[in-house]
Design an enzyme around this catalytic site. Sequence first.
Site, PDB file in Angstrom:
ATOM      1  N   SER A  83       0.825  -1.208   0.000  1.00  0.00           N
ATOM      2  CA  SER A  83       0.000   0.000   0.000  1.00  0.00           C
ATOM      3  C   SER A  83       0.865   1.266   0.000  1.00  0.00           C
ATOM      4  O   SER A  83       1.859   1.354   0.722  1.00  0.00           O
ATOM      5  CB  SER A  83      -0.905  -0.007   1.226  1.00  0.00           C
ATOM      6  OG  SER A  83      -1.636   1.199   1.297  1.00  0.00           O
ATOM      7  N   LYS A  96      -3.323   2.600  -2.127  1.00  0.00           N
ATOM      8  CA  LYS A  96      -2.940   3.535  -1.056  1.00  0.00           C
ATOM      9  C   LYS A  96      -4.033   3.624   0.012  1.00  0.00           C
ATOM     10  O   LYS A  96      -5.217   3.626  -0.290  1.00  0.00           O
ATOM     11  CB  LYS A  96      -2.722   4.919  -1.704  1.00  0.00           C
ATOM     12  CG  LYS A  96      -2.432   6.057  -0.737  1.00  0.00           C
ATOM     13  CD  LYS A  96      -0.995   6.112  -0.337  1.00  0.00           C
ATOM     14  CE  LYS A  96      -0.724   7.188   0.699  1.00  0.00           C
ATOM     15  NZ  LYS A  96       0.608   6.995   1.330  1.00  0.00           N
ATOM     16  N   GLY A 141       2.372  10.954   4.815  1.00  0.00           N
ATOM     17  CA  GLY A 141       1.289  11.447   5.662  1.00  0.00           C
ATOM     18  C   GLY A 141      -0.110  11.113   5.164  1.00  0.00           C
ATOM     19  O   GLY A 141      -1.082  11.708   5.617  1.00  0.00           O
ATOM     20  N   ASN A 151      -5.082  -0.865   7.984  1.00  0.00           N
ATOM     21  CA  ASN A 151      -3.768  -0.347   8.352  1.00  0.00           C
ATOM     22  C   ASN A 151      -3.824   0.098   9.812  1.00  0.00           C
ATOM     23  O   ASN A 151      -4.006   1.275  10.097  1.00  0.00           O
ATOM     24  CB  ASN A 151      -3.424   0.802   7.394  1.00  0.00           C
ATOM     25  CG  ASN A 151      -2.078   1.425   7.685  1.00  0.00           C
ATOM     26  OD1 ASN A 151      -1.338   0.953   8.559  1.00  0.00           O
ATOM     27  ND2 ASN A 151      -1.759   2.487   6.985  1.00  0.00           N
ATOM     28  N   CYS A 209      -1.546   2.859  12.136  1.00  0.00           N
ATOM     29  CA  CYS A 209      -1.720   4.312  12.209  1.00  0.00           C
ATOM     30  C   CYS A 209      -2.122   4.732  13.623  1.00  0.00           C
ATOM     31  O   CYS A 209      -2.609   3.919  14.403  1.00  0.00           O
ATOM     32  CB  CYS A 209      -2.769   4.745  11.198  1.00  0.00           C
ATOM     33  SG  CYS A 209      -4.351   3.963  11.534  1.00  0.00           S
ATOM     34  N   ASN A 230       4.453  -2.813   8.245  1.00  0.00           N
ATOM     35  CA  ASN A 230       4.590  -1.429   7.784  1.00  0.00           C
ATOM     36  C   ASN A 230       6.049  -0.978   7.935  1.00  0.00           C
ATOM     37  O   ASN A 230       6.932  -1.798   8.169  1.00  0.00           O
ATOM     38  CB  ASN A 230       3.627  -0.527   8.566  1.00  0.00           C
ATOM     39  CG  ASN A 230       3.041   0.572   7.706  1.00  0.00           C
ATOM     40  OD1 ASN A 230       3.781   1.330   7.090  1.00  0.00           O
ATOM     41  ND2 ASN A 230       1.725   0.662   7.654  1.00  0.00           N
ATOM     42  N   THR A 231       6.294   0.324   7.838  1.00  0.00           N
ATOM     43  CA  THR A 231       7.672   0.828   7.905  1.00  0.00           C
ATOM     44  C   THR A 231       8.159   0.982   9.354  1.00  0.00           C
ATOM     45  O   THR A 231       7.366   1.084  10.279  1.00  0.00           O
ATOM     46  CB  THR A 231       7.778   2.192   7.209  1.00  0.00           C
ATOM     47  OG1 THR A 231       6.773   3.043   7.746  1.00  0.00           O
ATOM     48  CG2 THR A 231       7.588   2.069   5.719  1.00  0.00           C
ATOM     49  N   GLY A 242      12.665  -0.601   2.269  1.00  0.00           N
ATOM     50  CA  GLY A 242      13.716  -0.983   1.326  1.00  0.00           C
ATOM     51  C   GLY A 242      14.623  -2.062   1.911  1.00  0.00           C
ATOM     52  O   GLY A 242      14.389  -2.558   3.018  1.00  0.00           O
ATOM     53  N   GLY A 249      11.312  -4.699   2.268  1.00  0.00           N
ATOM     54  CA  GLY A 249      12.613  -4.797   1.624  1.00  0.00           C
ATOM     55  C   GLY A 249      12.740  -5.830   0.527  1.00  0.00           C
ATOM     56  O   GLY A 249      13.853  -6.193   0.151  1.00  0.00           O
TER      57      GLY A 249
HETATM   58  C1  FMN Z   1       6.182   6.200  -0.127  1.00  0.00           C
HETATM   59  C2  FMN Z   1       5.528   5.162   0.730  1.00  0.00           C
HETATM   60  C3  FMN Z   1       4.185   5.298   1.066  1.00  0.00           C
HETATM   61  C4  FMN Z   1       3.567   4.352   1.871  1.00  0.00           C
HETATM   62  N1  FMN Z   1       2.239   4.489   2.170  1.00  0.00           N
HETATM   63  C5  FMN Z   1       1.606   3.537   2.901  1.00  0.00           C
HETATM   64  C6  FMN Z   1       0.213   3.612   3.161  1.00  0.00           C
HETATM   65  O1  FMN Z   1      -0.483   4.535   2.742  1.00  0.00           O
HETATM   66  N2  FMN Z   1      -0.353   2.632   3.899  1.00  0.00           N
HETATM   67  C7  FMN Z   1       0.347   1.560   4.369  1.00  0.00           C
HETATM   68  O2  FMN Z   1      -0.225   0.694   5.008  1.00  0.00           O
HETATM   69  N3  FMN Z   1       1.684   1.458   4.126  1.00  0.00           N
HETATM   70  C8  FMN Z   1       2.321   2.415   3.411  1.00  0.00           C
HETATM   71  N4  FMN Z   1       3.673   2.292   3.134  1.00  0.00           N
HETATM   72  C9  FMN Z   1       4.413   1.138   3.657  1.00  0.00           C
HETATM   73  C10 FMN Z   1       4.518   0.042   2.602  1.00  0.00           C
HETATM   74  O3  FMN Z   1       3.242  -0.440   2.254  1.00  0.00           O
HETATM   75  C11 FMN Z   1       5.382  -1.117   3.109  1.00  0.00           C
HETATM   76  O4  FMN Z   1       4.793  -1.633   4.274  1.00  0.00           O
HETATM   77  C12 FMN Z   1       6.812  -0.714   3.423  1.00  0.00           C
HETATM   78  O5  FMN Z   1       7.277   0.246   2.513  1.00  0.00           O
HETATM   79  C13 FMN Z   1       7.779  -1.890   3.471  1.00  0.00           C
HETATM   80  O6  FMN Z   1       7.901  -2.515   2.225  1.00  0.00           O
HETATM   81  P1  FMN Z   1       9.108  -2.218   1.186  1.00  0.00           P
HETATM   82  O7  FMN Z   1      10.381  -2.294   1.948  1.00  0.00           O
HETATM   83  O8  FMN Z   1       8.949  -3.242   0.128  1.00  0.00           O
HETATM   84  O9  FMN Z   1       8.843  -0.829   0.675  1.00  0.00           O
HETATM   85  C14 FMN Z   1       4.302   3.236   2.346  1.00  0.00           C
HETATM   86  C15 FMN Z   1       5.647   3.107   1.990  1.00  0.00           C
HETATM   87  C16 FMN Z   1       6.267   4.042   1.191  1.00  0.00           C
HETATM   88  C17 FMN Z   1       7.705   3.864   0.831  1.00  0.00           C
END
Ligand code: FMN
Lengths: 283, 332
Positions: free
Chosen positions: B21, B43, B70, B124, B127, B189-190, B214, B241
């Site tokens: 997402s 998203k 955000g 999600n 949050c 999530n991050t 990443g 990642g």
């Molecule tokens: C630019 C960006 C926007 C994101 N927006 C959301 C979001 O709206 N909702 C959500 O649950 N996770 C969001 N994430 C988190 C990603 O869905 C994912 O959990 C996280 O980036 C880890 O995966 P990756 O390492 O493959 O990017 C976002 C990540 C990035 C980089």
Amino acid sequence: MQAVHAVPPQPDSLPVLEERAEILRHEAVNGEYRLMQVAAPDQAQRARAGQFFHLLCPQDDALKPFFRRPMSIYAIDAQGGRISFLYKVTGTGTKALAKLGIGERLDMLGPLGIGFSLPPDEAPGRKTPIVILARGVGLATLAPLVGLARGAGHDVTAILSARSPDLLMSVEETRAAGAQAITITDSQGNSDTGHVAALLDDLHAKGRMGALYTCGSNRLLKLAQEHAARHGLFGEVAMEQQMACGLGMCFCCVRAFREGDATVHRRVCCEGPVFPLEEALGW
Amino acid sequence: MVDLTVDIGSLRLANPVMPASGTFAHELAQVFDVDRLGALVIKTVTADKRIGNPTPRVAEVPGGMLNSIGIPCKGPEHFLAETVPLYRAFNAPLVASISANTPDEFAKLCEMVSVPGVSAIEVNISCPNIEDDGRAFAMRPEPTLAVMRKLRAASDLPLWAKLTPNAGEIQEVAQAAEAGGADALVVANTILAMSIDITTRKPSLGKVMGGLSGPAVKPIILRMAYQCARSVTIPVIGCGGIMNAEDAIEYMLAGCSAVQVGTATFIHPSAMLDVIAGIEAWCAQNGVARVSDIVGDLAEAGDEGARNWGADMVTEKPKAGKAGAINWEGVA
Ligand SMILES: Cc1cc2nc3c(=O)[nH]c(=O)nc-3n(C[C@H](O)[C@H](O)[C@H](O)COP(=O)(O)O)c2cc1C
Ligand SMILES: Cc1cc2nc3c(=O)[nH]c(=O)nc-3n(C[C@H](O)[C@H](O)[C@H](O)COP(=O)(O)OP(=O)(O)OC[C@H]3O[C@@H](n4cnc5c(N)ncnc54)[C@H](O)[C@@H]3O)c2cc1C
Ligand code: FES
């Protein structure tokens, strides 16, 4: 992680391609800028003035740019299948880019974004004369507009602004395309807002400014907006903002714009990078 | 032919690869046919309209990126009127992602987005919950259980709970999400992080702190996905990642039924297609007929005592010459 990536076959119908283009030319233009020309036939076919490519800068032991870097199209040769970039070496990504040699390949995504549009006719059958106001790296973005507008029969005046005469670029090319080039520099003391305002007033009085385009300087943006508003001119501005996806998905590249009474965010990568002049709020 | 289908609860996916997402939207269809993906996760939509955070919203860090976008959002009405119809053009199942400020707001939104055209809802819960001092729901098991119960009651669609790696005991949160009625977990999530430009002394992000994603996060999130998969009976979707097929296979061996790819798409927009092709090739090479067979198929750790790094190694020198063992001659 950045190593080999098998680019999948991409049908002709797709507007955005990821290609590994061969570098044909790559040289310093002056102390700060470099010109790079690549062979990218399918992308050159699709590319329009004002659009950009998202470049994957190479990683080595010293430099590890992670994101792609957005770079305007400086020149398009659709028939020859070539695209040129004019870029300033500023940080990690552009330093890495500068290391690429002729014959090496550059992974490019594009063409991306919305390019320039030309103004409606001034009167039936009469093309609106345009003025291009370019400062520094903004020139790279505005340069292909000269050819586009001349090709469509518009009278073009380009005001090229730089810190010093040795950093002026594209003056000969602009003239060769049949446009008038006016050069101004900080070191000569004729690039300040007062001088530019006087130049614009003069061009308008002579009937040579029916539309206004700018890029590269907040100061010139404000000035262009004032003149366009005062004379009711069509105008466009090309904006920059940091990008991740380049495609409109991540919402990191927003800038503020005026929409009626409201202030809204728009994505530079896909709703721009070229925007209506009067709506940009600067930065 | 490798069977790439996977089941996430009652929802069957054509393959285990989908976008994370916030890193995907219909614009990616300009680059490749997105119907080749297992699902289309979009998203996060919030209950309220939001303009998002100040710029810069992203920054590079070694091996990854920070973001503080955000969640700019035009609200659920826009989602129903514009977004859902837009995705009718695609065949891959649409997964809506939602979040809200309070459990009740969350449940109401969940009910609103349970419409034809939406195949599953990713909730999600990473949050902030404003009724809990702004702590994310999924930071602790109790608020996770409470919000999941309300969400469960609000929708008949499959609910995927997206967890936060910032929680201390993620297994307990995972169990609470399952107990509250989640059909699957998305881990994760991050990771909350920051960076500073020492020349300007400014934080790299306009919002100071943001989420790390990443390659840099992969070993951490992989560990969490493994822990979660061992703690629940519902499917776990690994996310963190993944840059290539090898990363995705690691997650599946750790127990994930499917994977989500985020940041990699920013570097190579068609990275997800490479992941799908790479998983298929790996399965074919390894005689795996169904990709779902590798889920959790982790071999036992260690090398049967031959390479014993345990305490006894210090006093007892292992015998050399054993199959697969390290040659210890001259080591001591
Ligand atoms: C630019 C960006 C926007 C994101 N927006 C959301 C979001 O709206 N909702 C959500 O649950 N996770 C969001 N994430 C988190 C990603 O869905 C994912 O959990 C996280 O980036 C880890 O995966 P990756 O390492 O493959 O990017 C976002 C990540 C990035 C980089
Ligand atoms: C649509 C568009 C077209 C552009 N066209 C040109 C061009 O033709 N020639 C040229 O020299 N430059 C151009 N730029 C600016 C160019 O993208 C930046 O100079 C470049 O990204 C700097 O990267 P770096 O790694 O060298 O710098 P760093 O400062 O190390 O970059 C760090 C991060 O900030 C981003 N960043 C830094 N400066 C800018 C900037 N001005 N705009 C957007 N992102 C930035 C980088 O992409 C990177 O993500 C353009 C920017 C945009 C948005
Ligand atoms: S760079 Fe991702 S939306 Fe513009």
